[in-house]
Motif scaffolding. Structure first.
Motif, PDB file in Angstrom:
ATOM      1  N   ASP A  79     -25.187 119.073 129.963  1.00 23.76           N
ATOM      2  CA  ASP A  79     -24.131 119.466 129.018  1.00 23.76           C
ATOM      3  C   ASP A  79     -22.881 119.899 129.773  1.00 23.76           C
ATOM      4  OD1 ASP A  79     -22.884 119.963 126.626  1.00 23.76           O
ATOM      5  OD2 ASP A  79     -23.792 121.940 126.351  1.00 23.76           O
ATOM      6  N   GLU A  80     -22.453 119.041 130.699  1.00 23.45           N
ATOM      7  CA  GLU A  80     -21.353 119.401 131.578  1.00 23.45           C
ATOM      8  C   GLU A  80     -20.052 119.647 130.832  1.00 23.45           C
ATOM      9  OE1 GLU A  80     -18.979 116.802 134.559  1.00 23.45           O
ATOM     10  OE2 GLU A  80     -20.756 117.494 135.625  1.00 23.45           O
ATOM     11  N   ALA A  81     -19.852 118.953 129.723  1.00 21.62           N
ATOM     12  CA  ALA A  81     -18.593 119.084 128.995  1.00 21.62           C
ATOM     13  C   ALA A  81     -18.353 120.498 128.469  1.00 21.62           C
ATOM     14  CB  ALA A  81     -18.553 118.090 127.841  1.00 21.62           C
ATOM     15  N   SER A  82     -19.413 121.321 128.397  1.00 21.15           N
ATOM     16  CA  SER A  82     -19.255 122.667 127.833  1.00 21.15           C
ATOM     17  C   SER A  82     -19.010 123.732 128.895  1.00 21.15           C
ATOM     18  CB  SER A  82     -20.496 123.047 127.017  1.00 21.15           C
ATOM     19  OG  SER A  82     -21.641 123.148 127.840  1.00 21.15           O
ATOM     20  N   TYR A  83     -19.004 123.364 130.164  1.00 20.20           N
ATOM     21  CA  TYR A  83     -18.759 124.355 131.221  1.00 20.20           C
ATOM     22  C   TYR A  83     -17.316 124.832 131.192  1.00 20.20           C
ATOM     23  CZ  TYR A  83     -23.090 123.964 133.977  1.00 20.20           C
ATOM     24  OH  TYR A  83     -24.386 124.044 134.421  1.00 20.20           O
ATOM     25  N   SER A  84     -17.115 126.142 131.263  1.00 21.77           N
ATOM     26  CA  SER A  84     -15.788 126.759 131.387  1.00 21.77           C
ATOM     27  C   SER A  84     -14.791 126.132 130.407  1.00 21.77           C
ATOM     28  CB  SER A  84     -15.274 126.633 132.832  1.00 21.77           C
ATOM     29  OG  SER A  84     -16.069 127.378 133.712  1.00 21.77           O
ATOM     30  N   ARG A  85     -15.140 126.131 129.131  1.00 23.27           N
ATOM     31  CA  ARG A  85     -14.307 125.527 128.101  1.00 23.27           C
ATOM     32  C   ARG A  85     -13.752 126.608 127.181  1.00 23.27           C
ATOM     33  NH1 ARG A  85     -13.965 122.325 131.181  1.00 23.27           N
ATOM     34  NH2 ARG A  85     -14.415 120.098 131.126  1.00 23.27           N
ATOM     35  N   VAL A 129      -3.020 136.559 121.523  1.00 25.21           N
ATOM     36  CA  VAL A 129      -3.749 135.321 121.821  1.00 25.21           C
ATOM     37  C   VAL A 129      -5.233 135.662 121.938  1.00 25.21           C
ATOM     38  CG1 VAL A 129      -4.015 133.392 123.410  1.00 25.21           C
ATOM     39  CG2 VAL A 129      -1.760 134.409 123.068  1.00 25.21           C
ATOM     40  N   GLU A 130      -6.033 134.960 121.163  1.00 24.71           N
ATOM     41  CA  GLU A 130      -7.481 135.133 121.222  1.00 24.71           C
ATOM     42  C   GLU A 130      -8.112 133.809 121.649  1.00 24.71           C
ATOM     43  OE1 GLU A 130      -8.657 136.278 117.346  1.00 24.71           O
ATOM     44  OE2 GLU A 130      -7.549 138.180 117.349  1.00 24.71           O
ATOM     45  N   ALA A 131      -9.068 133.880 122.563  1.00 26.55           N
ATOM     46  CA  ALA A 131      -9.751 132.664 123.015  1.00 26.55           C
ATOM     47  C   ALA A 131     -11.125 133.040 123.529  1.00 26.55           C
ATOM     48  CB  ALA A 131      -8.946 131.951 124.104  1.00 26.55           C
ATOM     49  N   ALA A 132     -12.077 132.140 123.336  1.00 28.50           N
ATOM     50  CA  ALA A 132     -13.442 132.340 123.830  1.00 28.50           C
ATOM     51  C   ALA A 132     -13.702 131.359 124.960  1.00 28.50           C
ATOM     52  CB  ALA A 132     -14.452 132.139 122.704  1.00 28.50           C
ATOM     53  N   LEU A 133     -14.156 131.872 126.087  1.00 29.10           N
ATOM     54  CA  LEU A 133     -14.511 131.023 127.226  1.00 29.10           C
ATOM     55  C   LEU A 133     -16.004 130.748 127.163  1.00 29.10           C
ATOM     56  CD1 LEU A 133     -13.603 129.604 129.811  1.00 29.10           C
ATOM     57  CD2 LEU A 133     -14.138 131.709 131.060  1.00 29.10           C
ATOM     58  N   ARG A 134     -16.329 129.494 126.931  1.00 34.69           N
ATOM     59  CA  ARG A 134     -17.725 129.098 126.808  1.00 34.69           C
ATOM     60  C   ARG A 134     -18.317 128.761 128.179  1.00 34.69           C
ATOM     61  NH1 ARG A 134     -19.870 123.780 123.450  1.00 34.69           N
ATOM     62  NH2 ARG A 134     -22.110 124.187 123.644  1.00 34.69           N
ATOM     63  N   ARG A 135     -19.496 129.254 128.439  1.00 32.53           N
ATOM     64  CA  ARG A 135     -20.250 129.001 129.673  1.00 32.53           C
ATOM     65  C   ARG A 135     -19.378 129.194 130.919  1.00 32.53           C
ATOM     66  NH1 ARG A 135     -23.527 123.612 129.801  1.00 32.53           N
ATOM     67  NH2 ARG A 135     -24.727 124.811 131.307  1.00 32.53           N
ATOM     68  N   PRO A 136     -18.936 130.411 131.191  1.00 36.58           N
ATOM     69  CA  PRO A 136     -18.083 130.645 132.365  1.00 36.58           C
ATOM     70  C   PRO A 136     -18.777 130.163 133.648  1.00 36.58           C
ATOM     71  CG  PRO A 136     -18.248 132.616 130.996  1.00 36.58           C
ATOM     72  CD  PRO A 136     -19.253 131.652 130.474  1.00 36.58           C
ATOM     73  N   GLU A 137     -18.069 129.303 134.371  1.00 34.28           N
ATOM     74  CA  GLU A 137     -18.624 128.769 135.622  1.00 34.28           C
ATOM     75  C   GLU A 137     -17.491 128.690 136.639  1.00 34.28           C
ATOM     76  OE1 GLU A 137     -20.427 124.811 137.605  1.00 34.28           O
ATOM     77  OE2 GLU A 137     -18.506 125.089 136.613  1.00 34.28           O
ATOM     78  N   ALA A 138     -16.952 127.489 136.913  1.00 39.19           N
ATOM     79  CA  ALA A 138     -15.800 127.383 137.806  1.00 39.19           C
ATOM     80  C   ALA A 138     -14.597 128.082 137.181  1.00 39.19           C
ATOM     81  CB  ALA A 138     -15.490 125.918 138.085  1.00 39.19           C
ATOM     82  N   ALA A 139     -13.624 128.430 138.020  1.00 38.48           N
ATOM     83  CA  ALA A 139     -12.491 129.239 137.587  1.00 38.48           C
ATOM     84  C   ALA A 139     -11.732 128.584 136.433  1.00 38.48           C
ATOM     85  CB  ALA A 139     -11.541 129.480 138.754  1.00 38.48           C
ATOM     86  N   ALA A 140     -11.477 129.361 135.378  1.00 32.89           N
ATOM     87  CA  ALA A 140     -10.695 128.918 134.225  1.00 32.89           C
ATOM     88  C   ALA A 140      -9.522 129.880 134.045  1.00 32.89           C
ATOM     89  CB  ALA A 140     -11.554 128.891 132.966  1.00 32.89           C
ATOM     90  N   ARG A 141      -8.431 129.361 133.476  1.00 32.56           N
ATOM     91  CA  ARG A 141      -7.209 130.177 133.365  1.00 32.56           C
ATOM     92  C   ARG A 141      -6.621 130.071 131.964  1.00 32.56           C
ATOM     93  NH1 ARG A 141      -7.046 127.282 138.115  1.00 32.56           N
ATOM     94  NH2 ARG A 141      -7.180 128.540 140.030  1.00 32.56           N
ATOM     95  N   LEU A 142      -6.067 131.193 131.520  1.00 34.26           N
ATOM     96  CA  LEU A 142      -5.345 131.275 130.251  1.00 34.26           C
ATOM     97  C   LEU A 142      -3.938 131.772 130.579  1.00 34.26           C
ATOM     98  CD1 LEU A 142      -5.041 131.320 127.175  1.00 34.26           C
ATOM     99  CD2 LEU A 142      -6.181 133.557 127.173  1.00 34.26           C
TER     100      LEU A 142
END
Length: 771
Positions: A79-85, A129-142
């Motif tokens: 389910d790679e598409a859901s990483y850090s989304r 701004v509200e956002a949910a980070l799904r399956r935190p893995e590699a670095a994600a930025r807002l």
């Protein structure tokens, strides 16, 4: 994991990970952007490469794979598409409470996806701004976008960072950094996600084997009928027997023919029973001999493969920083000492994880592995010690499986062991894991033999081997011993428990005496002098992140299990982990399955409390759990064969899964680790002045006496420090780290009369040049 940003033209308030952070400085906001990492930035990819420790990923390999059926199937499985989304994004006007209209655009690149939401109309003075980070893995930025750049939040679980970044004019400026993660719930969910998908993979594998087996059983009678029809067609007309029938039957009366056939069948059956009774003993002996010979041949071939890996990839030298420290202490032991007297410029020669204290220079690690490597080094075979220890690991575990679960399970465990990339690439690393793994597998075999023969002497051997493992890797020795000691206690074998304790106690005393000699205190570990924060636990002041939390430990666990699913067998994701649970999922667990499960679980749970994942050539903190993992994997395959009533189709399924390892995983690992240096960013080091041979690595055509310097910290610590002799600095060729011209001048003054050389890298090749 929810993130909330409340921004005005004066300040930004960040709500993340259960805490609020106020930042001075605002701006006129024109929109937001969400950066989501792509396949190139995954922490662990399907080829075993990582971006967390060795940083050994070749982007070209992943780019070539991305459109292949192999990658698409593996990405779907995990389910790679859901990483850090980023999901459930809402932008609200802080003054009115209404949603802010935006224009959406997406930018795709090799590093991932960037989603921009630009305000459609007059930008609000205050926004939420509200956002949910799904399956935190590699670095994600807002990001919050301004007319001059952008500023925003970066979440990076591996580096333990929640960082506020500002980008202006192409330059990055890091502002406050907060420890991340603090909240455990998202990482509990991630582990449950992995376990759930692995469970589904186990059921899917069972259904596939069952379906193939059922299809084979249905087609077998059809094939047999077709064969009989073809045979009948070939029989001569008139009911006469074929010319090659040695004893034609009379066909005048059907009853007579049946009577003759029945009599002959009975005679043949009786003769077969007599032959079987006369030969049963000899057949069993020959089967045992053939099985033993086949097992020895398989292990011998595996040893040759591991020796080839050690020679061709690692050049018979340690490269991982920890391994260099073990190798240094082995040299000290080989010279008949417990420590060295440090020279005046000791920092020029001191390698990684080496302690200088009270006029003594020694490694921070316990003495077990260095002693074994030193013994091998006495005959020039220290490079072969690790592979031999892994042969013991595989062989002893397979033997234990054969005794506890039957010969068939023993064969399966043997094959799983020799096919494991984890064991293959760890064997020649000069780390302590192969030594400890071999000792613990031997301890397991000793306990199994003790129960089989009911002799306490085997318990004594098991206790000694556990003690040897303790002085090699303390935590691993204790964790592996716990389920074995629990089994003895539950069976009320108090005499056996006493023998285990009595034979393990001398090793504990040696351990304490060793600490006393090096640190002056039996309870003061050398590693505590090197780094007092290097210990298990939670709270502040731990590890190089200076803090450790349950959430961070669970993130480590997810990283270790994620890589284990690839490295254990080289199979596509999920199946190796799912196989471990098959005996429990299908209600076929035996007492030894429960014991193995508890043993493996002990390692998983214990290392939640350690601040670092330790990944190097695989999830090495789980290496000593391999006897338990191999037992569970072997039982899983046998249970699948029994459940589906088709061991042939089970074997076919294993062969298909193993093709991924043989044709893809192992070859790419070999390519990635050729001229292995352990230097991050896939830097290769081919030491042109070092040769390999049966009796280990040697310096070739290096003038003596010489002083060889480098200003590269990584090159010295991963490749050159291990080349110094055990009497450093009294070596014919002396390797040193000199980061400045002043350091070089001091070394030349301290060691005059030596040929001055410099180690220089040229496209993965290291040469010695006049300095």
């Amino acid at each position: 994991m929810w993130v909330v940003l409340e921004a005005t033209d004066q300040s930004v308030t960040v709500h993340v990970d259960g805490a609020d952070h106020l930042l001075e400085g605002g701006g006129v906001w024109r929109g937001i952007a969400l950066d989501q990492p792509g396949p190139l930035l995954r922490e662990y990819q399907i080829d075993g490469s990582d971006t967390t420790s060795t940083l050994d990923r070749d982007p070209r390999v992943i780019l070539r794979l991305q459109d292949s059926p192999l990658y698409r199937v593996d990405a779907w499985l995990r389910d790679e598409a859901s990483y850090s989304r980023w999901e459930n994004v809402r932008i609200v006007d802080g003054d009115t409470g209404h949603a802010v209209p935006t224009l959406r655009s997406e930018i795709f690149s090799a590093s991932g996806v960037r989603v921009e939401l630009l305000f459609d109309g007059e930008p609000p003075r205050a926004l939420r701004v509200e956002a949910a980070l799904r399956r935190p893995e590699a670095a994600a930025r807002l990001w919050l976008l301004t007319s001059t750049g952008q500023q925003g939040l970066e979440l990076d679980r591996d580096r333990r960072n929640a960082t506020w970044l500002i980008q202006r004019g192409g330059a990055n400026e890091a502002l406050p950094r907060w420890f991340f993660p603090e909240q455990a719930a998202p990482f509990v969910a991630e582990l449950l996600h992995l376990i759930g998908r692995a469970t589904a993979a186990a059921y899917a594998l069972a259904l596939t084997i069952f379906a193939l087996g059922a299809l084979a059983r249905r087609t077998r009678p059809m094939l047999a009928s077709a064969a009989r029809a073809a045979s009948a067609t070939a029989r001569p007309a008139g009911g006469r027997a074929a010319p090659n029938d040695p004893s034609p039957l009379p066909t005048s009366t059907p009853a007579a023919a049946l009577s003759v056939r029945g009599e002959r069948h009975a005679n043949r059956h009786s003769e077969a029973l007599k032959r079987h009774a006369n030969r049963q003993g000899s057949v069993t002996i020959w089967e045992d001999r053939i099985a033993a010979s086949a097992g020895q041949l398989i292990l011998t071939l595996w040893l040759l493969a591991a020796a080839l890996i050690s020679t061709r990839l690692y050049h018979q030298l340690p490269h991982i920083l920890d391994a260099v420290s073990y190798y240094f202490q082995a040299g000290v032991f080989r010279g008949g000492q417990l420590w060295l007297a440090p020279p005046d410029i000791v920092d020029a020669f001191r390698g990684p994880f080496e302690v200088v204290s009270n006029g003594r220079w020694f490694s921070q690690y316990p003495p077990g592995a260095p002693v074994v490597y030193a013994l091998g080094g006495l005959v020039g075979l220290d490079w072969l010690v690790g592979p031999v220890a892994c042969v013991v690991l595989i062989g002893a575990t397979a033997w234990s499986a054969a005794v506890v679960h039957g010969r068939g399970t023993g064969y399966v465990v043997l094959l799983l062991g020799v096919l494991s990339p984890f064991i293959l690439f760890q064997a020649g690393s000069f780390l302590s894991h192969p030594i400890a793994g071999g000792l613990l597998a031997g301890a397991l075999a000793a306990f199994v033999m003790a129960e089989k023969r009911e002799r306490t002497g085997w318990y004594a051997l098991g206790g000694a081997l556990l003690g040897g493992a303790f002085v090699t890797r303390e935590a691993a020795g204790v964790l592996f011993a716990l389920p074995l000691l629990a089994r003895i206690s539950l069976r009320r074998r108090w005499q056996a428990l006493a023998w285990v304790a009595a034979c393990g106690l001398p090793f504990l005393l040696v351990y304490l005496l060793y600490n006393q000699q090096l640190t002056g205190n039996p309870l003061l570990l050398p590693r505590a002098i090197f780094d007092a924060s290097d210990r298990f636990g939670f709270g502040d002041g731990l590890g190089f992140h200076r803090r450790h939390t349950l959430a961070a430990g669970l993130a480590n666990t997810d990283e270790l299990l994620t890589l284990l699913q690839f490295d254990l067998s080289g199979w596509p994701p999920l199946f190796s982990l799912g196989l471990l649970g098959v005996p429990f999922l299908f209600g076929r667990a035996r007492p030894w399955d429960a014991l193995a499960g508890c043993g493996a679980l002990a390692f998983v749970l214990a290392y939640v409390a350690y601040f670092y994942h330790g990944i190097a050539l695989g999830p090495r903190y789980y290496f000593e759990a391999l006897p338990w993992l191999l037992l569970l994997g072997g039982r899983g395959l046998v249970v699948l064969g029994d459940l589906t009533r088709s061991r042939v189709t089970t074997t076919i399924a294993v062969v298909v899964l193993s093709l991924n390892s043989v044709a893809f995983y192992v070859p790419t690992a070999i390519q990635r680790r050729t001229d292995f240096s352990a230097i991050p960013d896939t830097v290769r080091n081919d030491l042109a002045f070092v040769g390999v041979g049966v009796f280990g690595a040697r310096l070739d055509a290096v003038p003596t006496p010489s002083l060889i310097v480098t200003n590269d910290w990584w090159l010295f610590n991963t490749s050159l420090a291990a080349l110094n002799c055990p009497r450093v600095p009294d070596c014919a060729a002396l390797f040193a780290l000199a980061t400045t011209p002043e350091d070089t001048a001091r070394l030349r003054q301290a060691y005059p009369g030596r040929v001055a050389l410099r180690a220089v890298q040229h496209d993965g090749r290291v040469d010695l040049e006049p300095d």
